[in-house]
Design a protein around this motif. Structure first.
Motif, PDB file in Angstrom:
ATOM      1  N   ARG A 128     -13.319  40.446 -61.260  1.00 47.42           N
ATOM      2  CA  ARG A 128     -13.898  39.116 -61.107  1.00 47.42           C
ATOM      3  C   ARG A 128     -15.378  39.133 -61.444  1.00 47.42           C
ATOM      4  N   ARG A 129     -15.909  37.965 -61.641  1.00 56.04           N
ATOM      5  CA  ARG A 129     -17.324  37.858 -61.975  1.00 56.04           C
ATOM      6  C   ARG A 129     -18.186  38.191 -60.768  1.00 56.04           C
ATOM      7  N   VAL A 130     -19.274  38.904 -61.021  1.00 55.59           N
ATOM      8  CA  VAL A 130     -20.236  39.247 -59.978  1.00 55.59           C
ATOM      9  C   VAL A 130     -21.583  38.652 -60.362  1.00 55.59           C
ATOM     10  N   TRP A 131     -22.161  37.886 -59.438  1.00 52.81           N
ATOM     11  CA  TRP A 131     -23.478  37.306 -59.667  1.00 52.81           C
ATOM     12  C   TRP A 131     -24.527  38.171 -58.982  1.00 52.81           C
ATOM     13  N   LEU A 132     -25.505  38.617 -59.748  1.00 49.02           N
ATOM     14  CA  LEU A 132     -26.565  39.424 -59.175  1.00 49.02           C
ATOM     15  C   LEU A 132     -27.421  38.565 -58.259  1.00 49.02           C
ATOM     16  N   PRO A 133     -27.903  39.117 -57.150  1.00 45.39           N
ATOM     17  CA  PRO A 133     -28.694  38.334 -56.203  1.00 45.39           C
ATOM     18  C   PRO A 133     -30.106  38.088 -56.727  1.00 45.39           C
ATOM     19  N   PRO A 134     -30.744  37.032 -56.268  1.00 45.82           N
ATOM     20  CA  PRO A 134     -32.146  36.822 -56.648  1.00 45.82           C
ATOM     21  C   PRO A 134     -33.030  37.882 -56.014  1.00 45.82           C
ATOM     22  N   ALA A 135     -34.173  38.106 -56.603  1.00 41.71           N
ATOM     23  CA  ALA A 135     -35.100  39.102 -56.067  1.00 41.71           C
ATOM     24  C   ALA A 135     -35.561  38.678 -54.677  1.00 41.71           C
ATOM     25  N   ALA A 136     -35.572  39.613 -53.761  1.00 46.43           N
ATOM     26  CA  ALA A 136     -35.981  39.320 -52.385  1.00 46.43           C
ATOM     27  C   ALA A 136     -37.496  39.149 -52.302  1.00 46.43           C
ATOM     28  N   GLN A 137     -37.907  38.270 -51.413  1.00 43.70           N
ATOM     29  CA  GLN A 137     -39.322  38.085 -51.169  1.00 43.70           C
ATOM     30  C   GLN A 137     -39.868  39.267 -50.379  1.00 43.70           C
ATOM     31  N   ALA A 138     -41.159  39.481 -50.465  1.00 47.77           N
ATOM     32  CA  ALA A 138     -41.793  40.587 -49.758  1.00 47.77           C
ATOM     33  C   ALA A 138     -41.498  40.491 -48.262  1.00 47.77           C
ATOM     34  N   GLY A 139     -41.013  41.584 -47.705  1.00 50.68           N
ATOM     35  CA  GLY A 139     -40.723  41.624 -46.281  1.00 50.68           C
ATOM     36  C   GLY A 139     -39.316  41.205 -45.924  1.00 50.68           C
ATOM     37  N   ASP A 140     -38.592  40.598 -46.865  1.00 48.40           N
ATOM     38  CA  ASP A 140     -37.219  40.172 -46.591  1.00 48.40           C
ATOM     39  C   ASP A 140     -36.234  41.273 -46.986  1.00 48.40           C
ATOM     40  N   PRO A 141     -35.091  41.354 -46.303  1.00 44.01           N
ATOM     41  CA  PRO A 141     -34.079  42.331 -46.711  1.00 44.01           C
ATOM     42  C   PRO A 141     -33.494  41.949 -48.063  1.00 44.01           C
ATOM     43  N   PRO A 142     -33.046  42.911 -48.846  1.00 45.64           N
ATOM     44  CA  PRO A 142     -32.483  42.592 -50.166  1.00 45.64           C
ATOM     45  C   PRO A 142     -31.241  41.717 -50.044  1.00 45.64           C
ATOM     46  N   ALA A 143     -31.136  40.733 -50.923  1.00 41.70           N
ATOM     47  CA  ALA A 143     -29.978  39.844 -50.919  1.00 41.70           C
ATOM     48  C   ALA A 143     -28.765  40.574 -51.488  1.00 41.70           C
ATOM     49  N   LEU A 144     -27.577  40.168 -51.056  1.00 39.84           N
ATOM     50  CA  LEU A 144     -26.345  40.788 -51.535  1.00 39.84           C
ATOM     51  C   LEU A 144     -25.789  40.017 -52.725  1.00 39.84           C
ATOM     52  N   PRO A 145     -25.108  40.702 -53.635  1.00 41.48           N
ATOM     53  CA  PRO A 145     -24.482  40.001 -54.763  1.00 41.48           C
ATOM     54  C   PRO A 145     -23.315  39.152 -54.273  1.00 41.48           C
ATOM     55  N   SER A 146     -22.950  38.163 -55.037  1.00 38.05           N
ATOM     56  CA  SER A 146     -21.793  37.339 -54.700  1.00 38.05           C
ATOM     57  C   SER A 146     -20.720  37.532 -55.762  1.00 38.05           C
ATOM     58  N   MET A 147     -19.481  37.304 -55.370  1.00 39.17           N
ATOM     59  CA  MET A 147     -18.359  37.537 -56.275  1.00 39.17           C
ATOM     60  C   MET A 147     -17.478  36.304 -56.332  1.00 39.17           C
ATOM     61  N   GLY A 148     -17.010  35.971 -57.516  1.00 39.20           N
ATOM     62  CA  GLY A 148     -16.136  34.827 -57.696  1.00 39.20           C
ATOM     63  C   GLY A 148     -14.698  35.140 -57.335  1.00 39.20           C
ATOM     64  N   THR A 149     -13.856  34.150 -57.480  1.00 42.58           N
ATOM     65  CA  THR A 149     -12.432  34.324 -57.182  1.00 42.58           C
ATOM     66  C   THR A 149     -11.578  34.296 -58.442  1.00 42.58           C
ATOM     67  N   GLU A 150     -12.153  33.831 -59.551  1.00 43.36           N
ATOM     68  CA  GLU A 150     -11.411  33.749 -60.802  1.00 43.36           C
ATOM     69  C   GLU A 150     -11.496  35.053 -61.585  1.00 43.36           C
ATOM     70  N   ALA A 151     -10.487  35.295 -62.407  1.00 40.46           N
ATOM     71  CA  ALA A 151     -10.463  36.505 -63.240  1.00 40.46           C
ATOM     72  C   ALA A 151     -11.508  36.441 -64.338  1.00 40.46           C
ATOM     73  N   LEU A 152     -12.039  37.593 -64.705  1.00 42.21           N
ATOM     74  CA  LEU A 152     -12.871  37.670 -65.899  1.00 42.21           C
ATOM     75  C   LEU A 152     -12.047  37.248 -67.111  1.00 42.21           C
ATOM     76  N   SER A 153     -12.680  36.690 -68.103  1.00 43.75           N
ATOM     77  CA  SER A 153     -11.986  36.387 -69.353  1.00 43.75           C
ATOM     78  C   SER A 153     -11.927  37.644 -70.205  1.00 43.75           C
ATOM     79  N   ASP A 154     -11.052  37.636 -71.201  1.00 43.52           N
ATOM     80  CA  ASP A 154     -10.987  38.804 -72.084  1.00 43.52           C
ATOM     81  C   ASP A 154     -12.286  38.980 -72.854  1.00 43.52           C
ATOM     82  N   ARG A 155     -12.980  37.881 -73.140  1.00 43.68           N
ATOM     83  CA  ARG A 155     -14.272  37.985 -73.818  1.00 43.68           C
ATOM     84  C   ARG A 155     -15.303  38.642 -72.909  1.00 43.68           C
ATOM     85  N   SER A 156     -15.242  38.359 -71.615  1.00 44.20           N
ATOM     86  CA  SER A 156     -16.153  38.999 -70.674  1.00 44.20           C
ATOM     87  C   SER A 156     -15.927  40.499 -70.640  1.00 44.20           C
ATOM     88  N   VAL A 157     -14.664  40.916 -70.681  1.00 48.20           N
ATOM     89  CA  VAL A 157     -14.352  42.340 -70.709  1.00 48.20           C
ATOM     90  C   VAL A 157     -14.955  42.981 -71.957  1.00 48.20           C
TER      91      VAL A 157
END
Length: 228
Positions: A128-157
Motif C-alpha cells: 500500500r501507499r506510504v505517506w512520509l510524515p512532515p518534518a517535526a518542529q524543534a522539540g517535538d517528537p518525530p511524526a509517524l508515517p501514514s499508510m493507505g488502504t488501497e493497493a499500489l498500482s502497477d505503475r507505482s511498483v
C-alpha cells in the motif's frame, strides 16, 4: 526437452523493441543493501523487490497481491495468483517461495513488512501507499508515517523499482519488468534447464522464456540458492 539454457543461447536480430535491463541477483543485492529499513517505506520496498524477484512476478501481480492469498509456514510461503497473464484457464496459479536464513530472504522481508505495517491479521492489499510524515518542529517528537488502504498500482511498483535502482547508483533501463527478467536470467546463469525455467516463469512457450534471458549476463555463474 532435456537441453539446457546454455545450449540454446543465441542473439536475436529481431530486438527492435525496447529491452529493459534485468535486475539480476547480484544487482538486486546491491539495490536492497542500500534501502533504509528503519523507514516504513523502506521495509515495504525491500519486500516488493525480493518477493517480485523470488516469484518471478509481474509488476501487476505484485500490485494485486492480497493478504488472504498468501499462506506462511515454517518452510516458506505460498502465493495464490487469482489472475495471471499465463493462466489461460483462469483457475489461478500458486507460487511457492522457500524460507531462507539471510537478510535477503524474501519470506523474512515479507514478514517484516507485515509487522511494520501492522497487517498481520488484516485483509486486503499487501503493498500500500506510504505517506512520509512532515518534518517535526524543534522539540517535538518525530511524526509517524501514514499508510493507505488501497493497493499500489502497477505503475507505482515500476516507479519504486526505478527509484531504488537509481538510489543504488545502477545505470540502465530498469522498469517494472526488471525483476522478472532478472530472475529468469539468474536462473539461466545457474545452468537451470529450460523446462524448469518455463515452470518457474509460468510462460506458455519456451520461445518467450528464451527472450527473457540476457545473453551477456547468462555467461557468468551465480545461484538462486543465495536467496536463502
Amino acid at each position: 526437452m532435456s537441453e539446457t539454457v546454455a545450449g540454446i543461447r543465441r542473439t536475436s536480430t529481431e530486438s527492435a523493441s525496447r529491452q529493459v535491463k534485468g535486475l539480476t541477483w547480484d544487482l538486486l543485492s546491491e539495490v536492497v543493501e542500500q534501502i533504509d529499513t528503519d523507514e516504513l517505506v523502506g521495509v515495504r520496498d525491500k519486500a516488493i523487490l525480493l518477493l517480485g524477484f523470488a516469484g518471478a512476478l509481474r509488476r501487476s501481480e505484485v500490485a494485486a497481491l492480497c493478504l488472504e492469498n498468501v499462506a506462511l509456514d515454517d518452510d516458506g510461503m505460498r502465493i495464490r495468483l487469482d489472475r495471471s497473464k499465463g493462466d489461460r484457464t483462469s483457475q489461478g496459479v500458486e507460487v511457492a517461495i522457500p524460507r531462507g536464513i539471510t537478510a535477503l530472504c524474501p519470506v523474512r522481508a515479507y514478514e517484516a513488512w507485515l509487522r511494520a505495517a501492522r497487517l498481520k491479521d488484516a485483509k486486503g492489499p499487501v503493498f500500500r501507499r506510504v505517506w512520509l510524515p512532515p518534518a517535526a518542529q524543534a522539540g517535538d517528537p518525530p511524526a509517524l508515517p501514514s499508510m493507505g488502504t488501497e493497493a499500489l498500482s502497477d505503475r507505482s511498483v515500476a516507479r519504486i523499482i526505478q527509484k531504488r535502482c537509481l538510489d543504488a547508483g545502477l545505470t540502465g533501463d530498469f522498469s517494472g519488468h526488471s525483476l522478472r527478467r532478472g530472475a529468469i536470467t539468474t536462473g539461466a546463469r545457474d545452468g537451470t534447464d529450460l523446462v524448469s525455467l518455463k515452470r518457474f516463469s509460468r510462460h506458455q512457450t519456451f520461445g518467450v522464456v528464451e527472450k527473457y534471458i540476457e545473453v551477456e549476463d547468462a555467461m557468468t555463474n551465480t545461484t538462486l540458492a543465495e536467496l536463502s
